[in-house]
Design an enzyme around this catalytic site. Structure first.
Site, short mmCIF file in Angstrom:
data_model
loop_
_atom_site.label_atom_id
_atom_site.label_comp_id
_atom_site.label_asym_id
_atom_site.label_seq_id
_atom_site.Cartn_x
_atom_site.Cartn_y
_atom_site.Cartn_z
N ARG B 231 0.85 -1.17 0.00
CA ARG B 231 0.00 0.00 0.00
C ARG B 231 0.90 1.24 0.00
O ARG B 231 2.09 1.16 0.33
CB ARG B 231 -0.89 0.01 1.23
CG ARG B 231 -1.89 -1.14 1.24
CD ARG B 231 -2.68 -1.18 2.54
NE ARG B 231 -3.44 0.05 2.72
CZ ARG B 231 -4.09 0.36 3.85
NH1 ARG B 231 -4.03 -0.46 4.89
NH2 ARG B 231 -4.78 1.48 3.94
N HIS B 232 0.37 2.37 -0.38
CA HIS B 232 1.11 3.63 -0.23
C HIS B 232 1.45 3.84 1.25
O HIS B 232 0.82 3.23 2.13
CB HIS B 232 0.24 4.78 -0.74
CG HIS B 232 -1.11 4.82 -0.09
ND1 HIS B 232 -1.32 5.35 1.17
CD2 HIS B 232 -2.31 4.33 -0.49
CE1 HIS B 232 -2.59 5.20 1.50
NE2 HIS B 232 -3.22 4.57 0.51
N ASN B 238 -5.39 9.32 5.89
CA ASN B 238 -5.37 8.20 6.84
C ASN B 238 -5.37 8.74 8.28
O ASN B 238 -6.01 8.19 9.16
CB ASN B 238 -4.12 7.32 6.65
CG ASN B 238 -4.13 6.53 5.34
OD1 ASN B 238 -3.07 6.23 4.79
ND2 ASN B 238 -5.31 6.21 4.83
N ARG B 286 -0.38 9.74 -3.48
CA ARG B 286 0.18 8.97 -2.37
C ARG B 286 0.94 7.73 -2.82
O ARG B 286 1.91 7.33 -2.18
CB ARG B 286 -0.89 8.64 -1.33
CG ARG B 286 -2.13 7.90 -1.83
CD ARG B 286 -3.21 8.03 -0.73
NE ARG B 286 -4.43 7.28 -0.96
CZ ARG B 286 -5.45 7.69 -1.71
NH1 ARG B 286 -5.37 8.81 -2.38
NH2 ARG B 286 -6.55 6.95 -1.81
N GLU B 307 -7.62 3.76 -6.20
CA GLU B 307 -8.42 3.20 -5.13
C GLU B 307 -9.89 3.10 -5.53
O GLU B 307 -10.37 3.84 -6.41
CB GLU B 307 -8.26 4.07 -3.87
CG GLU B 307 -9.01 3.59 -2.63
CD GLU B 307 -8.72 2.16 -2.20
OE1 GLU B 307 -8.76 1.24 -3.05
OE2 GLU B 307 -8.48 1.94 -0.99
N HIS B 372 -3.56 0.69 -3.41
CA HIS B 372 -4.43 1.09 -2.31
C HIS B 372 -5.07 -0.14 -1.68
O HIS B 372 -5.12 -1.21 -2.28
CB HIS B 372 -5.51 2.02 -2.86
CG HIS B 372 -4.94 3.19 -3.61
ND1 HIS B 372 -4.75 4.42 -3.04
CD2 HIS B 372 -4.46 3.30 -4.89
CE1 HIS B 372 -4.21 5.25 -3.93
NE2 HIS B 372 -4.04 4.59 -5.06
#
Lengths: 455, 455
Positions: B231-232, B238, B286, B307, B372
């Site tokens: 994932r980033h 977040n 990201r 995403e 994502h």
């Protein structure tokens, strides 16, 4: 910042070398590949040796004897034509960054193919041979009929004499013809299509681009069929000039939905009125409502047919966008094909998600698609070979049914207007104003002109 | 209201009949097809005749002599095994609405194939033969080595003796083996793979589903390679618990990005540290920021890796969604795979747009994907065969690099945690609260357990 679609993964240049006797559908396949790849933004071009030969031979009428292997003059002109075509193709690869060049000729002997192979290898181009082999006489005669009506070699010639002459020409080629052989030609990259695609032999297909071409060619068929395209009926959002959203149809939009079955029947004509269509819509209410009165049982919804996602601009009018995001608004007008809405999509993005739809359309027979302005532009651009800089600006009015009839070397277009007024959703470059109520006059002619251009 | 992906166009049921001598990779191909189709929500199942034979033969050790055509007992058990497998497959088609059943056995004689053909036709099932033909001795020995380490027939057997016995078994099959022939078997639908896929013969591939299977099989390769997933790094969104958007990395997220090259090197080991990877990211900031310190030259952005689109909920926290759309919030928990955000996407939608990515991943060698949460779950589900009801609930923490190593019959998984804290983005069913800061303990084990399950 380039965004990669499935088409940009490798750095490979391919020369597709057509192989096959005359009247085996080579040019048709070649042209379809060029159209498909161009639509996917892969630079492709067809080099037809017949055109070079006609340029060299001037106005002299050419009959079968020209193709007699014993005709020295003929041989010389034909060799020169091939050489010119190859030379031009190589320049195109080098100077214009071509990606897929197609050499459309019979290339019927191993000697000729080895010459091309050598030239490709010297220039760092991957050769891929694509043979269309056919012993189905009915198919061949059908192809001859198509060729006669389109080939400049037979302009103004008596039809029976032309067929006769063409069969003689084929016989001359048959004398030296060497088919691609799965053992003898085992070291080459090739596709051999036997009787269209009832059997296919694939040898050493390695790169991604080769595999895409193979998959596309595999899915082609030559059964006659039509494709119908329509935008949804006028929606509540159309009335307020808002883009995106998932609005219901307006009262006039509902009238279009009710009229649509009649328009389809009209386009079918009396003799085909019982033709069974399959209806494809997007997942949005306005396309489904538009399809709701159609009497066909098979109706499928595709997410891939949803309208261009306007991201943060969803639900806004063009005026609001111009006000809130003036730079974006201008950037979109400057390059509408590439411009991606903030958090949304570009026309290029739509083409990528439509690719499986196009593949499926090639496989299917009679399909009626009810979708949205931007998506319809992209679908239309595929069938009519509309360049990317034009397709986002095409006018495709509401309340109009478009029928496409793919033929061997062209696609016929018929537009049928429902006599139900609708707002215009057409925005000219450089303004945020929408057009007047569309009356399906000049705008619709734009579409039809495109079809003639292709022919 | 069902939404159609490319997979639901037809109403066709297919029996893929594997053909080929032992150790030609038949089971591997069969299992990959099942995994691929299942991931696309097409009900598929493999019926392995060897397992039936072992069940019938009980614990008796089986050596090559069992496969001697002169061994009457052997022949009888083997015929019974085939019959049971076919019977079960037909019940599965009828009672469980199976769509693609694969009969995994040698089916090495025309007589056997005709028996299966007849049964299929009687039951309205389309038979498609898939032969793996191979005369490359190195490949065969490699396959035998794979089979020995996985086949229950050779559990606890001396390795050299096992190879020897297996070669004898192959010799017995060779006696009666009839390969698919492009002329003799011209009326059948078949794919013949020659030496993996250096040559492929396709005969009468007609339906869409058949063509999908062909295209998938065409793209498989058996070169060893790895796939890395991450994932980033932790993003600003977040930190605030917001979903969607296009936020920058947080300070800790940037630390992860800087650490990532080191994690990749660690996963490669000393001897492979110069391996050249290709990096794929989404189009979002990201993921690109997370990739920015990686020393690899080839970095591609894919819109298809973006995403899950949360539509109207984009930018909201789960609490806000629960408050504003309580019914949607519950509906999503009830069926997270199918739930489509208003104006956005479902997990099923992601799988459809990831399909070309999977196809390209099958073709490629070493790829590192930075994407994502939802997209990574879908990719992971493909490789690890995670069922749809589970995949949207898998915990895949931030700041963790996952390495997948596809092997013949299993995929090895290694998780490497960067020692950089991050918030949890994991939402348990039935709550709008996110978990505690993830510490990559029990959650990460979930992933690794999945890999063992597959083995």
């Amino acid at each position: 910042m380039p965004v990669y679609s499935i088409s940009h993964v490798e750095n490979v240049r391919i020369c597709v070398v057509m192989v096959g006797l005359p009247a085996r559908g080579k040019s048709l396949i070649a042209q379809k590949i060029v159209r498909y790849l161009s639509w996917l933004s892969i630079k492709a071009k067809c080099f037809n040796v017949g055109s070079y030969r006609r340029n060299l031979a001037g106005d002299r009428p050419v009959d079968a004897s020209f193709f007699d292997p014993k005709n020295k003059d003929g041989l010389e002109v034909r060799q020169e034509a091939v050489n010119s075509a190859i030379r031009d193709m190589m320049s195109w690869f080098m100077d214009e960054n071509g990606v897929v060049g197609i050499l459309d000729a019979t290339n019927s002997t191993r000697q000729r193919r080895e010459q091309i192979l050598r030239l490709c290898r010297e220039n760092g181009i991957e050769p891929m041979f694509l043979e269309s082999w056919c012993d189905d006489q009915e198919l061949i005669l059908q192809n001859i009929a198509d060729v006669k009506t389109t080939s400049p070699d037979y302009t103004n010639r008596n039809s029976e004499l032309a067929t006769d002459d063409f069969l003689k020409r084929i016989a001359f080629y048959e004398q030296g013809y060497e088919t691609m052989d799965k053992d003898v030609d085992n070291s080459l990259t090739f596709i051999k299509l036997v009787n269209v695609n009832s059997q296919i032999i694939l040898n050493r297909i390695e790169s991604y681009l080769e595999s895409r071409i193979v998959y596309y060619v595999m899915n082609l068929h030559i059964k006659p069929r039509s494709i119908w395209l329509s935008r949804h009926g006028e929606s509540q959002y159309n009335l307020t000039g808002q883009i995106g959203g998932d609005a219901d149809l307006s009262e006039r939009g509902m009238r279009y939905a009710k009229r649509l079955p009649e328009l389809v029947l009209k386009s079918l004509g009396e003799e085909n009125k019982h033709t069974n269509l399959t209806v494809w819509t997007s997942t949005m209410k306005r396309t489904q409502q538009t399809a709701s009165f159609l009497p066909y049982k098979k109706k499928l919804q595709w997410k891939a047919l949803d309208e261009l996602d306007a991201g943060e601009c969803d639900g806004m009018t063009y005026e609001e966008i111009e006000q809130k995001f003036p730079e974006d608004f201008k950037a979109r007008d400057d390059n509408k094909y590439e411009y991606r809405y903030r958090g949304g999509e570009s026309y290029r993005d739509i083409v990528i998600r439509l690719e499986p739809i196009i593949m499926e359309l090639e496989r299917q027979e009679n399909i009626l698609i009810i979708t949205h302005q931007a998506v319809l532009r992209c679908l239309y651009a595929y069938f009519m070979n509309v360049p990317q800089e034009e397709s986002p600006w095409m006018s495709i009015p509401l309340h109009t049914l478009i029928k496409l009839e793919p033929r061997a070397y062209l696609t016929l277009v018929t537009s049928i207007k429902a006599d139900i007024p609708a707002v215009s959703t057409y925005k000219e470059k450089g303004t945020s104003q929408l057009g007047e109520t569309e009356t399906m006059t000049s705008k619709s002619r734009d579409i039809i002109r495109n079809s003639k251009d292709l022919a």
